[in-house]
Design a protein around this motif. Structure first.
Motif, short mmCIF file in Angstrom:
data_model
loop_
_atom_site.label_atom_id
_atom_site.label_comp_id
_atom_site.label_asym_id
_atom_site.label_seq_id
_atom_site.Cartn_x
_atom_site.Cartn_y
_atom_site.Cartn_z
N PHE A 164 0.78 -1.24 0.00
CA PHE A 164 0.00 0.00 0.00
C PHE A 164 0.81 1.29 0.00
O PHE A 164 0.23 2.36 -0.18
CB PHE A 164 -0.93 0.02 1.23
CG PHE A 164 -2.00 -1.03 1.20
CD1 PHE A 164 -3.14 -0.88 0.43
CD2 PHE A 164 -1.85 -2.20 1.93
CE1 PHE A 164 -4.12 -1.85 0.41
CE2 PHE A 164 -2.83 -3.18 1.92
CZ PHE A 164 -3.97 -3.01 1.15
N MET A 165 2.10 1.21 0.21
CA MET A 165 2.88 2.45 0.35
C MET A 165 3.90 2.59 -0.77
O MET A 165 4.05 1.71 -1.61
CB MET A 165 3.54 2.48 1.74
CG MET A 165 2.54 2.37 2.88
SD MET A 165 3.26 2.39 4.52
CE MET A 165 3.54 4.15 4.73
N THR A 184 -4.50 -0.10 -4.42
CA THR A 184 -4.85 1.28 -4.10
C THR A 184 -6.34 1.40 -3.84
O THR A 184 -7.15 0.65 -4.39
CB THR A 184 -4.46 2.24 -5.24
OG1 THR A 184 -5.27 1.94 -6.38
CG2 THR A 184 -2.99 2.12 -5.58
N LEU A 185 -6.70 2.36 -2.99
CA LEU A 185 -8.11 2.62 -2.69
C LEU A 185 -8.75 3.53 -3.74
O LEU A 185 -9.96 3.67 -3.78
CB LEU A 185 -8.24 3.28 -1.32
CG LEU A 185 -7.82 2.42 -0.12
CD1 LEU A 185 -7.83 3.25 1.15
CD2 LEU A 185 -8.74 1.22 0.03
N GLY A 186 -7.93 4.17 -4.56
CA GLY A 186 -8.43 5.09 -5.58
C GLY A 186 -7.31 5.43 -6.54
O GLY A 186 -6.22 4.86 -6.49
N GLU A 199 -5.65 9.20 2.30
CA GLU A 199 -6.45 8.05 2.70
C GLU A 199 -5.65 6.76 2.53
O GLU A 199 -5.71 5.86 3.38
CB GLU A 199 -7.73 7.97 1.87
CG GLU A 199 -8.63 6.80 2.27
CD GLU A 199 -9.82 6.63 1.34
OE1 GLU A 199 -10.76 5.90 1.74
OE2 GLU A 199 -9.82 7.19 0.24
N GLN A 200 -4.89 6.67 1.45
CA GLN A 200 -4.06 5.48 1.21
C GLN A 200 -3.04 5.29 2.32
O GLN A 200 -2.89 4.19 2.86
CB GLN A 200 -3.35 5.62 -0.15
CG GLN A 200 -2.47 4.46 -0.53
CD GLN A 200 -3.22 3.31 -1.19
OE1 GLN A 200 -4.41 3.42 -1.44
NE2 GLN A 200 -2.52 2.23 -1.46
N ARG A 239 -12.78 -2.37 -2.05
CA ARG A 239 -12.69 -1.23 -2.97
C ARG A 239 -11.38 -1.18 -3.73
O ARG A 239 -11.26 -0.45 -4.72
CB ARG A 239 -12.80 0.09 -2.20
CG ARG A 239 -14.15 0.41 -1.62
CD ARG A 239 -14.05 1.66 -0.75
NE ARG A 239 -13.23 2.71 -1.35
CZ ARG A 239 -12.67 3.71 -0.69
NH1 ARG A 239 -12.85 3.80 0.63
NH2 ARG A 239 -11.96 4.62 -1.31
N THR A 240 -10.37 -1.89 -3.24
CA THR A 240 -9.03 -1.72 -3.80
C THR A 240 -8.93 -2.27 -5.22
O THR A 240 -9.68 -3.16 -5.63
CB THR A 240 -7.97 -2.41 -2.93
OG1 THR A 240 -8.25 -3.81 -2.86
CG2 THR A 240 -7.94 -1.83 -1.53
N LYS A 241 -7.97 -1.71 -5.95
CA LYS A 241 -7.67 -2.16 -7.29
C LYS A 241 -6.18 -2.47 -7.37
O LYS A 241 -5.36 -1.78 -6.75
CB LYS A 241 -8.03 -1.11 -8.34
CG LYS A 241 -9.52 -0.81 -8.40
CD LYS A 241 -9.84 0.12 -9.55
CE LYS A 241 -11.34 0.42 -9.58
NZ LYS A 241 -12.15 -0.79 -9.79
N LYS A 242 -5.84 -3.51 -8.10
CA LYS A 242 -4.44 -3.89 -8.26
C LYS A 242 -3.88 -3.19 -9.50
O LYS A 242 -4.25 -3.52 -10.63
CB LYS A 242 -4.32 -5.41 -8.40
CG LYS A 242 -2.90 -5.93 -8.35
CD LYS A 242 -2.88 -7.46 -8.31
CE LYS A 242 -1.46 -7.97 -8.17
NZ LYS A 242 -1.42 -9.46 -8.12
#
Length: 272
Positions: A193-194, A201-203, A213-214, A263-266
């Motif tokens: 995530f970082m 990612t959330l967006g 938010e991430q 909600r996440t997308k790869k």
């Protein structure tokens, strides 16, 4: 009957019949008649109060055969989930109430309506725990289904410590499956995530709010592992008391995390 079940004493049999034939939420007279016929038990007193009618029939069968199998057979048929397709509330009520009284005899009605053996309860608190009070509370909060997937067995015994531990382990396992990584803990979260190129990612991360938010979500995950999962993994249960309220709050947080994972997308595929 393959396994002989010890006959139920009069007090336990009474309590069970009072649940099954409860005036408001119990079986109807016609249902009792049909189910007794299916298990080949004579309906010896069809014109009296429902629960007494059921008690008399099952008590007579116990006295004749000196086993409690007929009661278990009756419950298995009465709690067949197919019969409750249009009335799930009745199934839930009957199952919960049955599990309270059955616990004293060492039995439990599973979610599929089948009766299984458990350790006998000796107090009302134990019996209510066996009925799945924690699970019911979580369902009332509409927790994510993933929370229950990883701690179903522990919830049955109202084992707060292991329920929380399994649920938090489940978060890490889901992130590994989604990211393709094999690491764990802070390392797993950092790589997933970082950084400039997170795997999940959330967006779109185009705005500062999206990036914030991430980062916050990643820190929340690291905090969950550091404050809850890791201590539970290394501390004996006796040294880490887990109250019902703590368990509910932590599992609700885990539910929130799973909803965000939905909600996440790869965006980037990296080798483990």
């Amino acid at each position: 009957m393959a396994t002989r079940i010890k006959a139920f004493n009069s007090q336990h049999l009474t309590a069970i019949c009072q649940v099954l034939a409860d005036t408001n939420q119990g079986l109807s007279g016609a249902q009792i008649e049909r189910l007794l016929h299916e298990i080949k038990v004579a309906d010896s007193s069809p014109n009296i109060t429902k629960w007494k009618r059921l008690f008399n029939a099952l008590a007579n069968a116990q006295n004749q055969h000196q086993v409690g199998n007929h009661l278990i057979m009756f419950i298995n048929r009465a709690m067949d989930p197919v019969s409750y397709a249009s009335d799930p509330e009745s199934f839930t009520w009957r199952r919960n109430q049955l599990n309270i009284v059955l616990a004293f005899s060492g039995f439990h009605v599973r979610e599929d309506g089948k009766v299984i053996y458990i350790n006998k309860a000796t107090t009302l608190d134990e019996a209510r725990a066996r009925a799945g009070k924690l699970k019911a509370a979580l369902e009332n909060r509409s927790v994510h289904e993933e929370v229950l997937n990883y701690c179903r067995a522990e919830l049955l015994d109202e084992n707060y410590f292991h329920a929380v531990f399994e649920a938090t382990k489940g978060v890490a396992e889901r992130i590994r499956l989604m990211s393709g990584l094999k690491s764990d803990g802070a390392d797993l979260i950092t790589k997933t995530f970082m950084g400039l190129h997170p795997i999940l990612t959330l967006g779109p991360l185009n705005t500062e709010s999206e990036k914030s938010e991430q980062r916050g979500f990643a820190n929340l995950l690291i905090g969950l592992f550091g404050a809850v999962r890791n201590p539970l993994a290394h501390a004996p249960k006796t040294n880490w008391p887990m109250s019902e309220q703590d368990a509910l709050d932590i599992l609700t947080l885990v539910s929130l995390i799973h909803r965000k994972l939905d909600r996440t997308k790869k965006l980037v595929i990296e080798a483990p």
